[in-house]
Design a protein around this motif. Structure first.
Motif, PDB file in Angstrom:
ATOM      1  N   LEU A   1       0.823  -1.205   0.000  1.00  0.00           N
ATOM      2  CA  LEU A   1       0.000   0.000   0.000  1.00  0.00           C
ATOM      3  C   LEU A   1       0.858   1.255   0.000  1.00  0.00           C
ATOM      4  CD1 LEU A   1      -2.525  -1.057   2.776  1.00  0.00           C
ATOM      5  CD2 LEU A   1      -2.995  -0.976   0.324  1.00  0.00           C
TER       6      LEU A   1
ATOM      7  N   ASP B   1      -0.370   6.689   2.259  1.00  0.00           N
ATOM      8  CA  ASP B   1      -1.658   7.246   2.669  1.00  0.00           C
ATOM      9  C   ASP B   1      -2.694   6.152   2.883  1.00  0.00           C
ATOM     10  OD1 ASP B   1      -1.383   6.856  -0.105  1.00  0.00           O
ATOM     11  OD2 ASP B   1      -3.073   8.179  -0.541  1.00  0.00           O
ATOM     12  N   GLU B   2      -2.695   5.130   2.019  1.00  0.00           N
ATOM     13  CA  GLU B   2      -3.631   4.019   2.186  1.00  0.00           C
ATOM     14  C   GLU B   2      -3.253   3.155   3.381  1.00  0.00           C
ATOM     15  OE1 GLU B   2      -6.440   3.462   0.484  1.00  0.00           O
ATOM     16  OE2 GLU B   2      -6.140   5.265  -0.722  1.00  0.00           O
TER      17      GLU B   2
ATOM     18  N   GLN C   1      -4.658   4.734   6.400  1.00  0.00           N
ATOM     19  CA  GLN C   1      -6.094   4.479   6.516  1.00  0.00           C
ATOM     20  C   GLN C   1      -6.366   3.091   7.100  1.00  0.00           C
ATOM     21  OE1 GLN C   1      -7.031   7.915   5.863  1.00  0.00           O
ATOM     22  NE2 GLN C   1      -8.841   6.753   5.346  1.00  0.00           N
TER      23      GLN C   1
ATOM     24  N   GLU D   1      -9.764  11.179   6.917  1.00  0.00           N
ATOM     25  CA  GLU D   1      -9.267  10.700   5.630  1.00  0.00           C
ATOM     26  C   GLU D   1      -7.895  11.306   5.337  1.00  0.00           C
ATOM     27  OE1 GLU D   1     -10.726   8.612   3.315  1.00  0.00           O
ATOM     28  OE2 GLU D   1     -12.289   8.137   4.778  1.00  0.00           O
ATOM     29  N   SER D   2      -7.004  10.499   4.763  1.00  0.00           N
ATOM     30  CA  SER D   2      -5.697  11.002   4.346  1.00  0.00           C
ATOM     31  C   SER D   2      -5.810  11.619   2.963  1.00  0.00           C
ATOM     32  CB  SER D   2      -4.664   9.864   4.311  1.00  0.00           C
ATOM     33  OG  SER D   2      -4.449   9.340   5.591  1.00  0.00           O
TER      34      SER D   2
ATOM     35  N   PRO E   1      -4.703  12.166  -0.755  1.00  0.00           N
ATOM     36  CA  PRO E   1      -3.973  11.285  -1.684  1.00  0.00           C
ATOM     37  C   PRO E   1      -2.548  11.791  -1.922  1.00  0.00           C
ATOM     38  CG  PRO E   1      -6.147  11.816  -2.528  1.00  0.00           C
ATOM     39  CD  PRO E   1      -5.925  12.707  -1.350  1.00  0.00           C
TER      40      PRO E   1
ATOM     41  N   PRO F   1      -6.809   1.872  -4.282  1.00  0.00           N
ATOM     42  CA  PRO F   1      -7.278   2.065  -2.908  1.00  0.00           C
ATOM     43  C   PRO F   1      -7.103   0.809  -2.065  1.00  0.00           C
ATOM     44  CG  PRO F   1      -8.944   2.771  -4.509  1.00  0.00           C
ATOM     45  CD  PRO F   1      -7.889   2.037  -5.269  1.00  0.00           C
ATOM     46  N   LEU F   2      -7.067   1.022  -0.763  1.00  0.00           N
ATOM     47  CA  LEU F   2      -6.883  -0.045   0.217  1.00  0.00           C
ATOM     48  C   LEU F   2      -7.819  -1.225  -0.032  1.00  0.00           C
ATOM     49  CD1 LEU F   2      -6.195  -1.259   3.041  1.00  0.00           C
ATOM     50  CD2 LEU F   2      -7.743   0.434   4.024  1.00  0.00           C
ATOM     51  N   SER F   3      -9.108  -0.959  -0.187  1.00  0.00           N
ATOM     52  CA  SER F   3     -10.083  -2.050  -0.318  1.00  0.00           C
ATOM     53  C   SER F   3      -9.791  -2.909  -1.542  1.00  0.00           C
ATOM     54  CB  SER F   3     -11.502  -1.482  -0.385  1.00  0.00           C
ATOM     55  OG  SER F   3     -11.621  -0.571  -1.471  1.00  0.00           O
TER      56      SER F   3
END
Length: 563
Positions: free
Chosen positions: A81, A84-85, A88, A347-348, A350, A503-505
């Motif tokens: 990741l 930033d992710e 999160q 939220e971070s 991007p 993104p993380l997800s």
């Protein structure tokens, strides 16, 4: 009234705090006791613990308030990741600071890549500290994009948030008094040095500690851990996705107490963190195994801060950064609320990803014959996996030979493995075999291969191995599972071939799918791609492989496949 003057006034009770966390059971990490008290926060800093009033109040009645957790040693790149992710992912789990060794990025993008990662992490709520990567390459048997020179290290150690010199992986060189390694230890800024000394004991460990190296996260046994503590080193207990050492080393905490012991994750898959927690998961497991909650929490907060000299982190006390976790119980260690510098986490923003950090996979075209292995004797060396460990065994086996070539043998759990140089397109390929994976068909390929991060591929067919390597070159790096020249699953990692831009997800779904596909191909060992990544690390005993061939970690030399 501003700054320090106002903080002191709030501490005296003469001025209201910005925020008061009221009526919680507050952990004093210094005395390991619970205080029924309020916490007054001013400008993101704890002004006092006692009875206070404030402009805002957060009710913590019946809950436990503890300092934010600190990961004493980790690598972003294994989590796949961007920073930033990653923030999160771990901030809601209570990790408010990490100390990262960016030697993966360093091997691929050089010192410019590390400076970029430092800049990219500067504005996060998560506090990200770094150690300057000491061994690029980790040994003479690995091929990074460009070796670090002392000037590279000095430029990094002058940066704010760089605390010292990262893990000294060339422990044979340090113990032998190698001038090149001793020069690094003598650099300005290298007074604080992390270690990496798997299996090192006795006088060799004394020599390693005498060089000024102050910690180690590679201890696997109580004996190894005790020797490190006796030598004055900090013991960083690791619970990675595959190297799970926590339960084996906790008896030392019961025997000696938590002093000079801290928790770290080292290398974690993102789905492992999502499923099992981060540092909070280590605390939960330690308490479930019988460690006092107060001791476990100290090893997750104060002790990492003490080792790394983070003098205003790791405690709830006047003058300390207000990184606070509100826990509903002392069983799950799942925070109900996380305050970072006295503010709720958000939220971070991007992180900008420049073009020059992408498309780092440069290889000569490959064909199946590149992975052919001529038979040259009756026996070969093979890398034998050890469950849940980064160390391996070196075993001698009789190969299966067809048409003069040594081939994979699913019946005896013997797969092919190869490492393809990917920084300068030299065409260099190291060949070997691995036992104990359970792989029955297909191939797994990855651009995450510690520490030089050349392409590593394991498989039962030369055609599938070729297809996996070709696919990595197409997507700019990542991990892929292949069967019959078909991609079963992939997780693109276009940032240096190590990190995702997604993104993380999405990354968690992709990473999980790749590991599931590997198990569908028969893989039966620990987390598949993380295990694969460590087979290329030449400074871990006992047998590993790089683009230059098989590396005997005990003799510290290249050895032939044929015995």
């Amino acid at each position: 009234m501003e700054g320090l003057e106002r903080r002191i006034a709030v501490a005296r009770g003469d001025e209201p705090a910005d925020l008061v966390v009221r009526n919680g059971h507050v952990l004093s990490v210094f005395t390991r006791e619970w205080l029924d008290a309020d916490i007054a926060v001013v400008d993101g800093v704890v002004a006092g613990v006692g009875r206070y009033d404030g402009h805002e109040t957060l009710d913590a009645t019946g809950r436990y308030v503890v300092p934010g957790f600190i990961d004493a040693h980790m690598h972003f790149e294994t989590v796949k990741l961007m920073v930033d992710e990653f923030a999160q992912l771990v901030l809601p789990l209570g990790t408010t600071a990490v100390v990262a060794d960016p030697h993966e990025i360093a091997n691929v993008l050089g010192v410019d890549g590390v400076h970029w990662l430092l800049d990219a992490s500067a504005g996060l709520q998560l506090d990200v500290f770094f150690m300057a990567s000491s061994c690029v390459p980790a040994s003479p048997f690995e091929s990074p994009r460009r070796p670090f020179v002392p000037g590279d290290l000095e430029s990094l150690m002058r940066r704010r948030r760089v605390l010292g010199l990262a893990e000294m992986m060339n422990y044979p060189g340090v113990i032998a008094g190698s001038p090149a390694e001793l020069e690094k230890l003598g650099l300005d800024g290298a007074a604080h040095v992390d270690g990496h000394a798997p299996g090192v004991l006795g006088k060799d460990l004394q020599a390693y500690a005498a060089a000024g190296i102050g910690s180690d996260h590679e201890a696997l046994t109580v004996e190894e851990g005790r020797e490190r503590l006796r030598a004055g080193m900090w013991l960083l207990i690791r619970e990675a996705s595959m190297a799970r050492n926590l339960l084996d080393l906790l008896p030392l905490v019961e025997e000696l107490g938590p002093a000079r012991i801290a928790f770290c994750t080292d290398d974690r898959d993102p789905e492992d963190i999502a499923d099992d927690g981060h540092i909070n998961g280590m605390v939960r497991k330690a308490v479930a195994a019988g460690i006092a909650p107060e001791d476990a929490l100290v090893m997750a907060s104060l002790n990492p801060a003490l080792w790394h000299g983070l003098h205003r982190h790791g405690a709830i006390a006047p003058g300390y950064q207000a990184d606070l976790l509100i826990l509903p119980d002392l069983v799950t260690y799942a925070p109900e609320t996380v305050l970072k510098s006295g503010r709720p986490i958000g939220e971070s923003s991007p992180v900008e990803i420049p073009d020059w950090v992408r498309q780092s996979v440069r290889i000569r075209p490959v064909v199946p014959s590149d992975f052919s292995t001529p038979a040259r004797g009756d026996s070969i060396r093979a890398i034998e996996l050890i469950p849940d460990q980064v160390v391996t065994n070196s075993v001698v086996v009789e190969p299966l030979v067809e048409d003069g070539l040594v081939v994979a043998d699913a019946a005896r759990d013997l797969a092919k493995i190869a490492v393809v140089e990917r920084h300068l397109a030299t065409g260099r390929i190291g060949h070997g075999f691995v036992s104990g994976s359970g792989l029955e068909r297909g191939a797994l390929a990855s651009s995450v291969s510690h520490d030089a991060h050349n392409l590593i591929v394991v498989g039962m067919s030369d055609a599938d191995m070729t297809y996996g390597v070709e696919r990595l070159a197409e997507i700019g790096g990542g991990i892929v599972a292949v069967e019959d020249r078909r991609i079963l699953a992939e997780c693109p990692l276009p940032i240096a071939g190590l990190l995702s831009a997604a993104p993380l997800s999405e990354v968690i779904v992709q990473s999980r799918a790749c590991n599931d596909a590997a198990r569908g191909l028969g893989w039966s060992g620990a987390t598949p791609f993380l295990t694969l990544s460590f087979l290329g690390l030449s400074v871990i005993p006992h047998l590993k492989i790089t683009d230059r061939g098989l590396v005997d970690g005990d003799r510290f030399e290249i050895v032939p496949l044929a015995v």
